[in-house]
Design a protein around this motif. Sequence first.
Motif, short mmCIF file in Angstrom:
data_model
loop_
_atom_site.label_atom_id
_atom_site.label_comp_id
_atom_site.label_asym_id
_atom_site.label_seq_id
_atom_site.Cartn_x
_atom_site.Cartn_y
_atom_site.Cartn_z
N PRO A 83 28.17 -16.31 56.83
CA PRO A 83 27.29 -15.21 56.43
C PRO A 83 26.78 -14.37 57.59
O PRO A 83 26.16 -13.32 57.36
CB PRO A 83 26.13 -15.94 55.74
N ASN A 84 27.06 -14.78 58.78
CA ASN A 84 26.62 -14.02 59.96
C ASN A 84 27.78 -13.36 60.67
O ASN A 84 27.69 -13.06 61.87
CB ASN A 84 25.86 -14.95 60.92
N ASN A 85 28.86 -13.12 59.93
CA ASN A 85 30.07 -12.62 60.59
C ASN A 85 30.95 -11.89 59.57
O ASN A 85 31.91 -12.45 59.03
CB ASN A 85 30.83 -13.82 61.19
N TYR A 86 30.61 -10.62 59.31
CA TYR A 86 31.39 -9.89 58.31
C TYR A 86 31.40 -8.39 58.61
O TYR A 86 30.59 -7.89 59.39
CB TYR A 86 30.82 -10.12 56.90
N VAL A 87 32.35 -7.69 58.00
CA VAL A 87 32.44 -6.23 58.08
C VAL A 87 32.53 -5.68 56.66
O VAL A 87 32.85 -6.39 55.71
CB VAL A 87 33.66 -5.76 58.90
N ALA A 100 26.53 3.78 54.39
CA ALA A 100 25.12 3.71 53.99
C ALA A 100 24.58 2.29 54.19
O ALA A 100 23.41 2.11 54.56
CB ALA A 100 24.97 4.14 52.53
N VAL A 101 25.41 1.30 53.95
CA VAL A 101 25.04 -0.09 54.22
C VAL A 101 24.87 -0.30 55.73
O VAL A 101 23.94 -0.98 56.18
CB VAL A 101 26.10 -1.05 53.64
N GLY A 102 25.76 0.31 56.50
CA GLY A 102 25.72 0.15 57.95
C GLY A 102 24.49 0.75 58.60
O GLY A 102 24.08 0.32 59.69
N THR A 103 23.85 1.73 57.93
CA THR A 103 22.65 2.35 58.48
C THR A 103 21.40 1.98 57.68
O THR A 103 20.34 2.59 57.87
CB THR A 103 22.79 3.89 58.50
N TYR A 104 21.52 1.00 56.80
CA TYR A 104 20.38 0.64 55.96
C TYR A 104 19.33 -0.11 56.77
O TYR A 104 19.65 -1.06 57.49
CB TYR A 104 20.85 -0.22 54.79
N GLY A 105 18.09 0.30 56.65
CA GLY A 105 17.02 -0.34 57.41
C GLY A 105 17.31 -0.25 58.90
O GLY A 105 17.74 0.79 59.41
N ASP A 106 17.11 -1.36 59.59
CA ASP A 106 17.45 -1.39 61.02
C ASP A 106 18.57 -2.39 61.26
O ASP A 106 18.58 -3.12 62.24
CB ASP A 106 16.21 -1.76 61.85
N GLY A 107 19.52 -2.43 60.31
CA GLY A 107 20.67 -3.30 60.45
C GLY A 107 20.59 -4.52 59.55
O GLY A 107 19.54 -5.10 59.37
N LEU A 108 21.74 -4.88 58.95
CA LEU A 108 21.81 -6.05 58.08
C LEU A 108 22.18 -7.29 58.88
O LEU A 108 23.02 -7.21 59.78
CB LEU A 108 22.87 -5.84 56.99
N PRO A 109 21.59 -8.43 58.56
CA PRO A 109 21.96 -9.66 59.26
C PRO A 109 23.44 -9.97 59.11
O PRO A 109 23.98 -9.93 58.00
CB PRO A 109 21.10 -10.73 58.55
N PRO A 176 28.22 -0.83 64.36
CA PRO A 176 29.30 0.01 64.90
C PRO A 176 30.21 0.46 63.76
O PRO A 176 30.35 -0.24 62.75
CB PRO A 176 30.04 -0.90 65.87
N MET A 177 30.83 1.61 63.94
CA MET A 177 31.65 2.15 62.85
C MET A 177 32.96 2.70 63.37
O MET A 177 33.03 3.27 64.46
CB MET A 177 30.89 3.26 62.11
#
Length: 239
Positions: A83-87, A100-109, A176-177
């Motif tokens: 769960p700590n290693n996905y794209v 939009a997920v990539g910029t949501y909040g200050d980053g997803l765990p 990163p994108m």
Amino acid sequence: MDVWHETDGLKRPGIFLVHGGWWSGGDKKYMTEITRSYAEQGYTVFNINYRLSGDAAWPAQRTDTLDAIATARRHAALWGFDPNNYVVVGFSAGGHLAAAVGTYGDGLPGLRGVVGISPVTSPMLAYEDGADTLDLSRRKLREAAIQLAGGCEPAKCPKIWASMEVSRHASRGDAPMLALHSEDEFVPAAHSLQLKERLRPFGVPVTVLTEPGAEHSSPMYRLPGVAETVQDWIAGKLL
């Protein structure tokens, strides 16, 4: 969502696939071939659906994508998923949701990167490009963006359109994108270059690549060397 996973007890990096279709159509079933290709490379793959714009306006689509990720992380052990290693990889309108997920909040765990294939990261740019043009695809994308906003145009619903703009949510913790566009397609690289400039001050790298021609989304992904470029980038981001 469909989950492609092994049952050998190992934890594998994850890939979330988000289909395109103008936000108003498409289905995860059209992503089966691409899903299989990543599963064969040893990833746990989540091929997701989300509410379409005819059923629910923004931000339902982003909410559903975030919920899919949260569900996968919550049941990670069941699916052999780290769960700590996905794209997240999105195509066209799905590229908008991935970004939009990539910029949501200050980053997803655990989110290591986002890939957009012809991503519509700026519905506002799509709205502007679709005005006073003979390009039917650009006109259709403009109407699709209006429908995503619940049928409300920017002047009347500025907050909704601001929420839909990926670059408006840029922050230091974002993922990163990698973005890929064809040089002559109706979703130009300007979408991703705009996001790149907004993320630059925060030190978040955005790589924008272009391919000759006018192929869009999955057909562009199937051009020689494109899938391999994406796969190599993903491999470099996952632990």
